[in-house]
Design a protein around this motif. Structure first.
Motif, PDB file in Angstrom:
ATOM      1  N   UNK A 256     -31.384  37.060  18.235  1.00  0.00           N
ATOM      2  CA  UNK A 256     -29.967  37.169  17.889  1.00  0.00           C
ATOM      3  C   UNK A 256     -29.267  38.033  18.938  1.00  0.00           C
ATOM      4  N   UNK A 257     -28.433  37.382  19.751  1.00  0.00           N
ATOM      5  CA  UNK A 257     -27.676  38.059  20.809  1.00  0.00           C
ATOM      6  C   UNK A 257     -26.176  37.939  20.553  1.00  0.00           C
ATOM      7  N   UNK A 258     -25.775  37.610  19.341  1.00  0.00           N
ATOM      8  CA  UNK A 258     -24.377  37.300  19.019  1.00  0.00           C
ATOM      9  C   UNK A 258     -23.467  38.512  19.189  1.00  0.00           C
ATOM     10  N   UNK A 259     -22.186  38.224  19.417  1.00  0.00           N
ATOM     11  CA  UNK A 259     -21.118  39.225  19.416  1.00  0.00           C
ATOM     12  C   UNK A 259     -21.383  40.354  20.400  1.00  0.00           C
ATOM     13  N   UNK A 260     -21.603  39.976  21.648  1.00  0.00           N
ATOM     14  CA  UNK A 260     -21.674  40.909  22.758  1.00  0.00           C
ATOM     15  C   UNK A 260     -20.688  40.449  23.827  1.00  0.00           C
ATOM     16  N   UNK A 261     -20.918  40.851  25.080  1.00  0.00           N
ATOM     17  CA  UNK A 261     -20.094  40.380  26.200  1.00  0.00           C
ATOM     18  C   UNK A 261     -20.982  39.731  27.258  1.00  0.00           C
TER      19      UNK A 261
ATOM     20  N   UNK B  45     -34.722  24.265  14.941  1.00  0.00           N
ATOM     21  CA  UNK B  45     -34.314  25.663  14.914  1.00  0.00           C
ATOM     22  C   UNK B  45     -32.859  25.768  14.478  1.00  0.00           C
ATOM     23  N   UNK B  46     -32.506  26.947  13.958  1.00  0.00           N
ATOM     24  CA  UNK B  46     -31.104  27.263  13.695  1.00  0.00           C
ATOM     25  C   UNK B  46     -30.518  27.772  15.002  1.00  0.00           C
ATOM     26  N   UNK B  47     -29.528  27.081  15.525  1.00  0.00           N
ATOM     27  CA  UNK B  47     -28.957  27.400  16.835  1.00  0.00           C
ATOM     28  C   UNK B  47     -27.450  27.559  16.690  1.00  0.00           C
ATOM     29  N   UNK B  48     -26.940  28.727  17.083  1.00  0.00           N
ATOM     30  CA  UNK B  48     -25.508  28.997  17.008  1.00  0.00           C
ATOM     31  C   UNK B  48     -25.031  29.450  18.382  1.00  0.00           C
ATOM     32  N   UNK B  49     -24.156  28.660  19.011  1.00  0.00           N
ATOM     33  CA  UNK B  49     -23.651  29.007  20.340  1.00  0.00           C
ATOM     34  C   UNK B  49     -22.122  28.944  20.370  1.00  0.00           C
ATOM     35  N   UNK B  50     -21.465  29.034  19.211  1.00  0.00           N
ATOM     36  CA  UNK B  50     -20.006  28.919  19.136  1.00  0.00           C
ATOM     37  C   UNK B  50     -19.318  30.106  19.809  1.00  0.00           C
ATOM     38  N   UNK B  51     -18.062  29.878  20.175  1.00  0.00           N
ATOM     39  CA  UNK B  51     -17.183  30.893  20.759  1.00  0.00           C
ATOM     40  C   UNK B  51     -17.753  31.511  22.024  1.00  0.00           C
TER      41      UNK B  51
END
Length: 761
Positions: free
Chosen positions: A309-314, A354-360
């Protein structure tokens, strides 16, 4: 001689008349019975009534006693008095604790006489007060677990004398001060778990010298500073520092780590390449930080990695096309970053597994949920600019000065505007020089509200900017509703009357009117409104502003109006098949709505400190916009309305015939996960349920006899099974319910499974 013989006979007879159980009780049994008395006879310990020697008492998962001969070596008692955030302030004694007659010093004095104890587990028993130093008299102790109580103050330094201690767990208490630097004196220590307390300050460098350490859990505090050097902890497998205020760069990690949880901090810099060498790593969560650069490709191919989980970074740049993915990888979240380029084929080809989320991000896939490429390009340039251009200091001073001047000017204009348009709504704090102490039901003091910590949703979620919150005048609201005429009245809602209005600029709004009482603190109310105004999220009905209706002298409050965006497409219940077959939601749409709700609740719990719990979740409080995006309404109102509850509760106590209003009925709702369980069940079945009806329905569903909503019966059976399972868990006993994060993960997984099934069809 005869009188002496007679006396001796009488004495012997009296001994025979003493109950046998009192004659043969061991000293340790007597101590345990004394502890039971001090713990105010919890029902769990009724099992001790059936034996004279507690070393042979019946065991259960929540209660066990082990002995060596007649000496107690292990004691485990797990009760039901859970410590919850905000419930204990270190002074008052709330209902979940033991009574005011309980004295923690006396209890520990009794406990310390069990000197042969090696394992001591006393969880959720309502024990409150500062933990006495004399706990160190348990010199034989290997395991100390006092989690989920109401212990406060500093962690006693004399624990450092318990040299045999291997595990110390003080989770879910109210300990303050800093993380002790004397842990390194415990040469046998393997696990330190202090999560969900009120610890501050830095993590001491001495932690990095505990060579025996296998688990370090400090999440859910307000620990700040840098992560110390832990590279020498070769036995460390679990590192959990989530939800703190750490703001260093990521250091190199011990190579034996299996789980690393560092989310919800302010960690900056790039992810070190050394992370790609942690061959035992299975679970890595770096989400909600300020990390930059391109993530190391080796992270995805670690031999044991299953959760990333690398979400919500820059994070920026692009992943190489040649990227390889571990066969164990089942969850990848890279959403809300600044990544660009094509997604590597190993992620696309495994998307069904897999559950994959790459939005935004700025990826050329699913463009409806991506930023345009210019967004990521400009963001990267802004980050690189200060590093590449060495501008003269004078120029920087001029620029900063100009920005500050514009900000001051804007604030001055805003101040004048609000004074003119909402004179009655804005009350100077100077009129209330000594506000009464706020002993709120949630335990949130005015000082705490004033210093609450906010987390920017624009930074976290990459969402579009929402309208700013402002103060309205009562005249504006009267004009918007034609003086609150009957045609503008929508209904009572879950609390307070609700009106539909149209502002001067044509925007439709929903206006909720809450009647308050004369003793409500103006300053306290303004602090609470300010806190509520910070709750901005795409799945929350936007709070546009408020208006405080006061007396002529501006010293007391009559009413407060909350002005929300108007969501015209109805509530979730109206979109389920029992109510309207014309606009019924199919299963994939229902999952999308439920995921939106879960994201909103997760934000309410973690996106602001103190968090908002008990948010009146029910299907008719979930509104859907024209794009069927879920928006939770009536959230966070408990901090505004608790004075209503107090007033009515007092009236009810003084007058048994007093009829409580709907406000008070809503004051003691179940927690959000439990309430969400009913929404999940309603999404499955298409109709609302009472508590008793829900239990019966769940039993039928798990036995494959339940009647699902006709709109969902043809959906993926695996997706439905996942939903039934998580719904059952949400509606189970409080101690075994999942976290909202777990619920969200399961919903996303169910949606992924359903999407794969739809694709196959």
């Amino acid at each position: 001689m005869a009188p002496f013989c007679l006396s001796l006979t009488t004495f012997l007879l009296s001994l025979l008349l003493i109950p046998l159980s009192e004659q043969i009780q061991t000293p340790h049994t007597q101590l345990l019975l004394q502890m039971r008395k001090q713990l105010e006879y919890p029902k769990l310990l009724d099992a001790w009534n059936n034996t004279d020697d507690l070393c042979y008492s019946p065991s259960s998962p929540n209660l066990s006693v082990a002995c060596n001969g007649s000496s107690v070596t292990e004691l485990k008692i797990v009760g039901e008095k859970l410590a919850k955030p905000g419930e204990y302030d270190g002074h008052s004694v709330p209902g979940k604790t033991l009574s005011a007659a309980f004295v923690v010093d006396s209890f520990v004095t009794t406990l310390a006489r069990l000197t042969t104890l090696k394992v001591l587990i006393l969880v959720s028993l309502g024990i409150w007060g500062p933990l006495p130093d004399k706990i160190h008299r348990l010199y034989s102790l290997r395991v100390l677990d006092l989690s989920s109580n109401f212990l406060c103050g500093s962690i006693p330094p004399k624990i450092s004398a318990m040299t045999k201690l291997q595990t110390i767990s003080l989770d879910g208490n109210y300990f303050n001060g800093t993380v002790p630097d004397w842990f390194a004196a415990l040469t046998n220590l393997t696990v330190v778990s202090l999560q969900r307390n009120r610890l501050t300050g830095p993590i001491p460098d001495s932690i990095g010298r505990i060579s025996t350490l296998t688990g370090l859990v400090l999440s859910g505090n307000t620990i700040s500073g840098e992560i110390p050097d832990l590279s020498r902890l070769n036995k460390l497998e679990m590192l959990d520092l989530r939800d703190n205020k750490l703001h260093s760069e990521l250091p190199d990690m011990p190579t034996g780590l299996v789980t690393v949880l560092l989310s919800k901090n302010s960690l900056a810099g790039e992810i070190p390449p050394q992370f790609g060498q942690l061959d035992r790593l299975q679970h890595l969560d770096l989400s909600f930080n300020l990390l930059e650069g391109t993530p190391p490709a080796a992270l995805f191919s670690l031999p044991n990695i299953s959760y990333l989980n690398l979400a919500s970074n820059s994070l920026s740049g692009s992943l190489p096309e040649s990227l390889t993915c571990s066969s164990h990888l089942g969850f990848v979240d890279m959403s809300t970053n600044r990544l660009s380029g094509e997604l590597p084929s190993c992620l696309i080809s495994n998307s069904n597994k897999m559950v994959l989320n790459f939005s935004w991000n700025c990826l050329p896939v699913d463009t409806q949920h991506q930023h345009d490429s210019e967004f990521c390009h400009l963001s990267s340039m802004n980050e690189m600019g200060p590093r590449k251009k060495n501008r003269p200091p004078l120029f920087a001073i001029v620029v900063v000065g100009g920005i500050l001047f514009v900000m001051v000017l804007a604030l001055l204009v805003l101040f004048v505007y609000r004074r003119r348009n909402c004179h009655r709504a804005v009350v100077e704090q100077g009129l209330s020089p000594k506000p009464a102490p706020d002993n709120s039901a949630a335990g949130i003091s005015s000082e705490f509200l004033a210093n609450a910590r906010y987390i920017s949703q624009t930074m976290k979620l990459g969402t579009q900017e929402l309208p700013t919150h402002r103060a309205f005048s009562l005249e504006e609201l009267k004009e918007a509703t034609n003086n609150f005429e009957q045609s503008a009245f929508i209904g009572e809602g879950s609390i307070g009357k609700l009106y539909k209005g149209r502002l001067e600029n044509g925007i439709l709004v929903a206006i909720r009117c809450l009647a308050l009482f004369k003793k409500y603190s103006i300053r306290n109310l303004k602090l609470r409104l300010d806190l509520l105004s910070k709750l901005r999220h795409p799945h929350l009905v936007c709070l546009l502003g408020h208006c405080i209706d006061t007396e002529q002298d501006d010293s007391s409050v009559n009413r407060v109006f909350l002005i929300y965006e108007y969501v015209a497409n109805g509530d979730l219940r109206a979109h389920l098949s029992e109510h309207s077959l014309e606009k019924v939601l199919k299963w994939s749409d229902r999952l999308a709505v439920l995921i939106g709700i879960a994201k909103a609740v997760h934000f309410l719990h973690t996106g602001i400190i103190p968090g908002f719990f008990n948010n009146r979740l029910k299907a008719n409080n979930i509104l859907l916009d024209e794009h069927l995006i879920a928006k939770v309404s009536d959230y966070g109102l408990s901090i505004i309305t608790e004075e209503i509850y107090k007033h009515e509760a007092k009236a009810e106590c003084q007058n048994p015939t007093y009829r409580r209003s709907p406000y008070l009925e809503m004051a003691h709702l179940e927690d959000d996960v439990y309430s969400f369980g009913f929404i999940l069940l309603e999404a499955l079945m298409g109709r609302a349920f009472s508590k008793k009806g829900a239990e019966h329905c769940l039993k039928e569903l798990t036995e494959q006899r339940g009647s699902l909503d006709p709109a969902v019966v043809s959906s993926s059976q695996e997706s439905l099974s996942i939903m039934i399972s998580i719904t059952t868990k949400c509606l189970s006993q409080e101690s075994s319910r999942p976290s909202i994060e777990d619920v969200l993960w399961n919903l996303q997984y169910a949606a992924q499974v359903q999407a794969a099934a739809d694709g196959d069809q």
